[in-house]
Design a protein around this motif. Sequence first.
Motif, mmCIF file in Angstrom:
data_model
loop_
_atom_site.group_PDB
_atom_site.id
_atom_site.type_symbol
_atom_site.label_atom_id
_atom_site.label_comp_id
_atom_site.label_asym_id
_atom_site.label_seq_id
_atom_site.Cartn_x
_atom_site.Cartn_y
_atom_site.Cartn_z
ATOM 1 N N VAL A 83 0.812 -1.224 0.000
ATOM 2 C CA VAL A 83 0.000 0.000 0.000
ATOM 3 C C VAL A 83 0.845 1.274 0.000
ATOM 4 C CG1 VAL A 83 -1.967 -1.090 1.153
ATOM 5 C CG2 VAL A 83 -0.279 0.138 2.525
ATOM 6 N N ILE A 84 2.125 1.172 0.335
ATOM 7 C CA ILE A 84 2.990 2.353 0.279
ATOM 8 C C ILE A 84 4.109 2.085 -0.720
ATOM 9 C CG2 ILE A 84 4.495 3.922 1.560
ATOM 10 C CD1 ILE A 84 2.955 3.118 4.100
ATOM 11 N N GLY A 85 4.304 3.027 -1.637
ATOM 12 C CA GLY A 85 5.381 2.910 -2.621
ATOM 13 C C GLY A 85 6.160 4.206 -2.703
ATOM 14 N N LEU A 86 7.271 4.162 -3.397
ATOM 15 C CA LEU A 86 8.086 5.360 -3.622
ATOM 16 C C LEU A 86 7.704 5.972 -4.960
ATOM 17 C CD1 LEU A 86 10.632 7.072 -2.623
ATOM 18 C CD2 LEU A 86 11.890 5.747 -4.348
ATOM 19 N N GLY A 87 7.272 7.221 -4.939
ATOM 20 C CA GLY A 87 7.044 7.950 -6.190
ATOM 21 C C GLY A 87 8.354 8.477 -6.742
ATOM 22 N N VAL B 157 15.987 5.352 -4.758
ATOM 23 C CA VAL B 157 15.411 4.006 -4.892
ATOM 24 C C VAL B 157 16.193 3.016 -4.023
ATOM 25 C CG1 VAL B 157 14.994 2.097 -6.507
ATOM 26 C CG2 VAL B 157 14.395 4.438 -7.160
ATOM 27 N N LYS B 158 17.515 3.135 -4.018
ATOM 28 C CA LYS B 158 18.322 2.251 -3.170
ATOM 29 C C LYS B 158 17.994 2.461 -1.692
ATOM 30 C CE LYS B 158 22.254 2.801 -6.069
ATOM 31 N NZ LYS B 158 23.685 3.041 -6.150
ATOM 32 N N ASP C 110 16.334 -0.276 0.872
ATOM 33 C CA ASP C 110 16.994 -0.581 2.149
ATOM 34 C C ASP C 110 16.074 -0.296 3.338
ATOM 35 O OD1 ASP C 110 19.279 -1.438 0.902
ATOM 36 O OD2 ASP C 110 20.362 0.467 1.119
ATOM 37 N N ALA C 111 15.212 0.722 3.189
ATOM 38 C CA ALA C 111 14.299 1.087 4.278
ATOM 39 C C ALA C 111 13.114 0.128 4.388
ATOM 40 C CB ALA C 111 13.779 2.510 4.067
ATOM 41 N N GLY C 112 12.899 -0.683 3.332
ATOM 42 C CA GLY C 112 11.799 -1.643 3.376
ATOM 43 C C GLY C 112 10.710 -1.434 2.344
ATOM 44 N N TYR C 113 10.857 -0.418 1.493
ATOM 45 C CA TYR C 113 9.881 -0.252 0.401
ATOM 46 C C TYR C 113 9.993 -1.435 -0.560
ATOM 47 C CZ TYR C 113 9.186 4.790 1.388
ATOM 48 O OH TYR C 113 8.878 6.004 1.951
ATOM 49 N N ARG C 114 8.852 -1.906 -1.010
ATOM 50 C CA ARG C 114 8.823 -2.976 -2.010
ATOM 51 C C ARG C 114 7.889 -2.616 -3.165
ATOM 52 N NH1 ARG C 114 12.746 -3.676 0.214
ATOM 53 N NH2 ARG C 114 13.544 -5.492 1.330
ATOM 54 N N HIS C 115 7.762 -1.322 -3.416
ATOM 55 C CA HIS C 115 6.861 -0.820 -4.458
ATOM 56 C C HIS C 115 7.459 0.493 -4.977
ATOM 57 C CE1 HIS C 115 2.528 0.993 -5.230
ATOM 58 N NE2 HIS C 115 3.289 1.001 -6.309
ATOM 59 N N ILE D 265 1.783 6.796 -2.887
ATOM 60 C CA ILE D 265 3.160 6.786 -3.429
ATOM 61 C C ILE D 265 3.864 8.126 -3.198
ATOM 62 C CG2 ILE D 265 2.943 4.928 -5.128
ATOM 63 C CD1 ILE D 265 2.216 7.080 -7.231
ATOM 64 N N PRO D 266 4.158 8.460 -1.933
ATOM 65 C CA PRO D 266 4.866 9.719 -1.669
ATOM 66 C C PRO D 266 6.242 9.710 -2.322
ATOM 67 C CG PRO D 266 4.882 8.317 0.272
ATOM 68 C CD PRO D 266 3.964 7.665 -0.720
ATOM 69 N N LYS D 267 6.615 10.875 -2.875
ATOM 70 C CA LYS D 267 7.924 10.995 -3.517
ATOM 71 C C LYS D 267 8.881 11.730 -2.590
ATOM 72 C CE LYS D 267 10.767 13.973 -5.750
ATOM 73 N NZ LYS D 267 11.145 15.364 -5.500
ATOM 74 N N SER D 268 10.079 11.224 -2.492
ATOM 75 C CA SER D 268 11.145 11.946 -1.802
ATOM 76 C C SER D 268 12.478 11.426 -2.319
ATOM 77 C CB SER D 268 11.067 11.742 -0.285
ATOM 78 O OG SER D 268 12.134 12.439 0.338
ATOM 79 N N VAL D 269 13.505 12.272 -2.243
ATOM 80 C CA VAL D 269 14.869 11.793 -2.547
ATOM 81 C C VAL D 269 15.760 11.935 -1.317
ATOM 82 C CG1 VAL D 269 14.762 12.213 -5.030
ATOM 83 C CG2 VAL D 269 15.516 14.059 -3.516
#
Length: 315
Positions: free
Chosen positions: A17-21, A34-35, A39-44, A261-265
């Motif tokens: 339900v949570i992904g990286l934009g 993305v790396k 590493d933080a546990g995102y799988r989307h 899908i919150p985006k952050s770098v």
Amino acid sequence: MANVPLVVFNNGRSCPVIGLGTWKSKPGEVAQAVKDAIDAGYRHIDCAHIYGNEKEVGEALKTKFLEGVIKREDIFVTSKLWCTFHRPDLVEGALKTTLQNLGLEYLDLYLIHWPQAYKEGGELFPIDDAGKAIPSPVDYLDTWKAMEAQVDKGLTKSIGISNFNKNQVDRVMESARIKPAVIQIEIHPYLNQQKLIDHCKGLGIAITAYSPLGSPDRPWAKPGDPQLLEDPRLKSIADRYSKSVAQVLIRYAVDRGLIVIPKSVTRSRIQQNLDVLDFQLSPEDVELVASLECNGRLCTMGDVHHPDYPFHDEY
């Protein structure tokens, strides 16, 4: 490892339900983001051809595969078909370009990015002498048939739509052999989209919320535009939970049964954005956040003269 809940699609496949934009994540930043996310546990991870950064996303995925942090089946990757590739004979090539850039053999989800088709064979934003977008006559129902063929070929596991309005969703549903698994739309407290969410849920379509934090870095933001993350009403809620406003906004989407899908770098924020599974908003606070609705759409394409541009319609 963050134990992120899954949403199950109408085809039985599931998605965290949570992904990286990755929209607006600049080359030089997105691979590290993305790396850090993995590493933080995102799988989307949510991508698109038009973002212009899929090669870097692919480099990051490759690194994490080689390090043994994830296997291909551990990660859910979305991408989107751009408007100049709607013609049915162009869909497979566009998808294969994305797969090549990402270094993958298949996508988990491929979306039609916008319902309106643009003139093929040149710029990604073809414009005429008057600065207006040049449309293509392709009907997105024909594009959808070509999307279905990509599922048959195993190039994507699921297909869906993005930025479609209610009438356009209904047209696709009526003609589809493979129903859309997902619709991705702009959702945040200033534009909570309740009607469209209810309509799509009723059709068995999962909903992904983009710009859940109000897209503060959108290129067309003007000084003085309202900033969702600065809203004092949200700050007071966040203080009560000892969370950031961003965390409250992500939790708000999760509590509404949405994929978000919150985006952050920024590594710390990427981690923070996932750190929302240890609290839940009270029903009163969900209502309080919902009361900020002001039809505050932040992501339009500007002055688009196209019959299929979705925001001509009510919802």
